[in-house]
Design an enzyme around this catalytic site. Structure first.
Site, short mmCIF file in Angstrom:
data_model
loop_
_atom_site.label_atom_id
_atom_site.label_comp_id
_atom_site.label_asym_id
_atom_site.label_seq_id
_atom_site.Cartn_x
_atom_site.Cartn_y
_atom_site.Cartn_z
N TYR A 37 0.88 -1.11 -0.12
CA TYR A 37 0.31 -0.29 0.59
C TYR A 37 1.41 0.86 0.01
O TYR A 37 0.47 2.63 -0.42
CB TYR A 37 -1.21 0.39 1.29
CG TYR A 37 -2.14 -1.13 1.32
CD1 TYR A 37 -2.27 -2.29 -0.02
CD2 TYR A 37 -2.79 -1.40 1.71
CE1 TYR A 37 -3.15 -2.21 -0.21
CE2 TYR A 37 -4.01 -1.97 2.07
CZ TYR A 37 -4.31 -2.62 1.02
OH TYR A 37 -4.88 -3.42 0.76
N LYS A 58 2.81 -15.30 3.21
CA LYS A 58 2.39 -16.23 1.34
C LYS A 58 3.82 -16.81 1.34
O LYS A 58 4.39 -16.51 0.32
CB LYS A 58 1.59 -14.99 0.69
CG LYS A 58 1.59 -16.24 -0.49
CD LYS A 58 0.52 -17.37 -0.36
CE LYS A 58 0.05 -18.20 -2.15
NZ LYS A 58 -0.90 -18.83 -1.69
N ASP A 113 -4.34 -17.57 1.78
CA ASP A 113 -5.15 -18.43 1.50
C ASP A 113 -6.21 -19.13 2.27
O ASP A 113 -7.42 -19.23 2.59
CB ASP A 113 -4.93 -18.86 0.13
CG ASP A 113 -3.62 -19.54 0.00
OD1 ASP A 113 -3.04 -19.46 1.40
OD2 ASP A 113 -3.44 -20.15 -0.68
N ASP A 126 -5.45 -5.81 5.12
CA ASP A 126 -6.69 -5.45 5.63
C ASP A 126 -7.87 -6.00 5.22
O ASP A 126 -8.84 -6.56 5.82
CB ASP A 126 -6.50 -4.52 3.93
CG ASP A 126 -7.51 -3.84 3.68
OD1 ASP A 126 -8.24 -3.48 4.74
OD2 ASP A 126 -7.83 -3.28 2.72
N ASP A 169 -11.04 -7.44 7.95
CA ASP A 169 -12.18 -7.25 7.22
C ASP A 169 -13.39 -8.06 7.20
O ASP A 169 -14.59 -8.80 7.52
CB ASP A 169 -12.69 -6.06 5.81
CG ASP A 169 -12.15 -4.92 6.11
OD1 ASP A 169 -11.82 -4.17 7.14
OD2 ASP A 169 -11.55 -4.16 5.68
#
Ligand SMILES: [Mg+2]
Ligand SMILES: [Mg+2]
Lengths: 354, 354
Positions: free
Chosen positions: A142, A189, A221, A245, A249
């Site tokens: 980001y 990951k 995942d 993020d 959420d």
């Protein structure tokens, strides 16, 4: 204990929910002989209207001089719907986070028996859910370099992490795990990403300093599945910015209402406490908003001051209102109570007046 | 119709589930006057044992000369538990995907009334769920430049996308939406990422060619919530590689069993069809594995050949077995049927012999 709290009421329902928290903090202060002083600061659309800037210098100065920041919400549709607007309420929050170097966003996820019917998950999957997500907030993709090629045919985003960036939030997560069920899950990951392998290495290296904490590694995942299938397995979850993020959420819908959820953003200096919900301008001034997200944020603020008995008392008050059906319109549109009535009840609970 | 199908049985339960699919494809061929020929190829641990390579050249040649590939599963614990192993079964699949340029991974997500009790979601959230995820499979951050700084203090992963990479999968997703409920949702993070803004621009530009398809844009963090809260809103979901990895795995748990889920990987030439589950070596040779993931992959293969009536017949057979409780051990450990018995039933259904 003497503490100065910077209060940013902000926009929409920000003021009315934050005022409930202050009422309760005042009651706590009185009962436990603390002295909390509040410095009210402008930010967001409210600040643009009054000063032209979404984050006036005065606000930043006051925040930096305070022991903590209690934040409502910002944002107003008159800026969202105006693509030509040069200043936007959200810029205030981004600048504040950056100025205070708030590198860790902390979100607890838990469930309430009385609200199980609101969750998309089955009741059996909700039992015993109690975890907390540490999301890195100032690094990663980001905030990486962004480029579009000269011919406009391709675009690139860089994701970079350094060891110190990972270490500072990992220490916080390990320390929190020590105070909880002593389990830390790093979500990454690492089978694919170089940055994830660095995260894993740093956490592995630090783990010897926290021998009482069991460390677990999970691919993002898989984590996205496990949060739904078996959320009670988690205690403290640590992850980088974008993964955080997404999964925070995702996890936020488990409890059944976004109006209930608090958060803290912690950095090198002063920390900020805010509900995860937005300014919800349609409800502003109607005394119908859910104050629980803000009140539980105030409880996190008390924890941050080391006042855990006081924080637990506030949380017990929240649980009492939920159990007894004293809930706002978002939870029960028929039998609902006003924002201020719920705030009063929780205050009265902390004063043992119920 | 005459078609050559390359069959990779692979490791663990791969052979026994794939054999059920072939049994059913044969019955379909007979009934509808098609001629399917099968070329059996080696891959994975099986191929390493027999040839030393996880993807022998012969396999690749046969695959490239075929009309489709039916794939079982690969992977064996003897390689997982040996960190010094130079060749690994998974390398075969990665190399095959790359050689065939399989740039789109397609995963349908739907639910079965008779299996609602297995889902972590409440029944009311499962009704009418029927969507399909198009995940870009050969670009983005998983395949970007990876670096660790010379001093080892920081690491970087690059995420890059080009317009042609986005266009080729977007066309497939739009075309599929036209055959379905005519809604396409692009999942991105265009408020933050340059690559996401390029995805959005390309999809916006292409949308005029597909005027009958309604296009919707959703941030990935919101999508992670919506998949749980309101999955029935989706029809075709299009997204980049990493977001697709996360949300397709999240979505896979909705149906209640990973053993049910098929997938297709489509590229410039021949396409590959495989269940999303792994080789599950503990169950190998026991005739207990769930063949539905493979059988529904074979149905996708029929769709890919344009044989939609045949594909629908296979899917009806699957639904019939699930409705009537003819399920494998993973679905019902007490009243369960063998892999081959379920395969026989679905074959008999397609032959109208039940
Ligand atoms: Mg978010
Ligand atoms: Mg995955």
């Amino acid at each position: 204990m003497k503490k100065q709290i910077a209060v940013i009421l902000g926009d929409g329902i920000g003021p009315e929910v934050t005022q409930q928290s202050i009422k309760i903090l005042d009651a706590i202060a009185k009962q436990y002989n603390h002295e909390f002083t509040y410095e009210y600061c402008l930010m967001g659309a409210d600040a643009i209207d009054k000063t032209g800037s979404p984050l006036p210098d005065e606000t930043l100065t006051t925040c930096l001089a305070s022991d903590a920041i209690l934040f409502g919400a910002i944002g107003h549709p008159k800026y969202d719907n105006d693509p030509t607007a040069k200043v936007r309420p959200e810029q205030g929050l981004l600048k504040l986070r950056k100025s205070l170097q708030l590198f860790a966003n902390i979100r607890p996820v838990n469930t309430y028996t009385s609200l199980q019917h609101l969750s998309p998950l089955k009741a059996k999957n909700l039992e015993g859910v109690d975890f907390i997500i540490y999301r890195e907030l100032t690094g990663g993709i980001y905030f990486g370099k962004k480029e579009t090629s000269a011919d406009g045919q391709s675009a690139t985003d860089d994701c970079t992490y350094s060891i110190p960036e990972i270490e500072r939030i990992a220490h916080l997560a390990f320390q929190h795990a020590q105070k909880r069920r002593k389990k830390l899950t790093l979500v990454d990951k690492a089978n694919v990403l170089e940055t994830s392998r660095l995260w894993r290495k740093v956490v592995q290296d630090l783990s010897s300093q926290y021998a009482d904490v069991a460390v677990d590694y999970m691919f993002v995942d898989n984590a996205a599945m496990q949060i739904i299938v078996n959320p009670k397995q988690f205690d403290v979850v640590l992850t980088e910015n974008m993964f955080g993020d997404i999964i925070s959420d995702e996890a936020s819908v488990i409890s059944g209402s976004l109006g209930l959820l608090p958060s803290a953003s912690v950095g090198s200096s002063v920390a900020l406490f805010e509900p995860i919900h937005g300014s919800y301008p349609q409800a502003a001034g109607k005394d119908i908003a859910n104050p629980i997200g803000s009140i539980l944020s105030a409880a996190m603020l008390l924890d941050h001051f080391g006042l855990t008995v006081e924080a637990d008392l506030v949380r017990s008050g929240v649980e009492w209102t939920l159990q007894h059906g004293f809930v706002s319109k978002d939870i029960d549109p028929i039998n609902c109570y006003s924002t201020s009535a719920i705030g009063d009840l929780i205050r009265d609970f902390t004063e043992n007046k119920l």
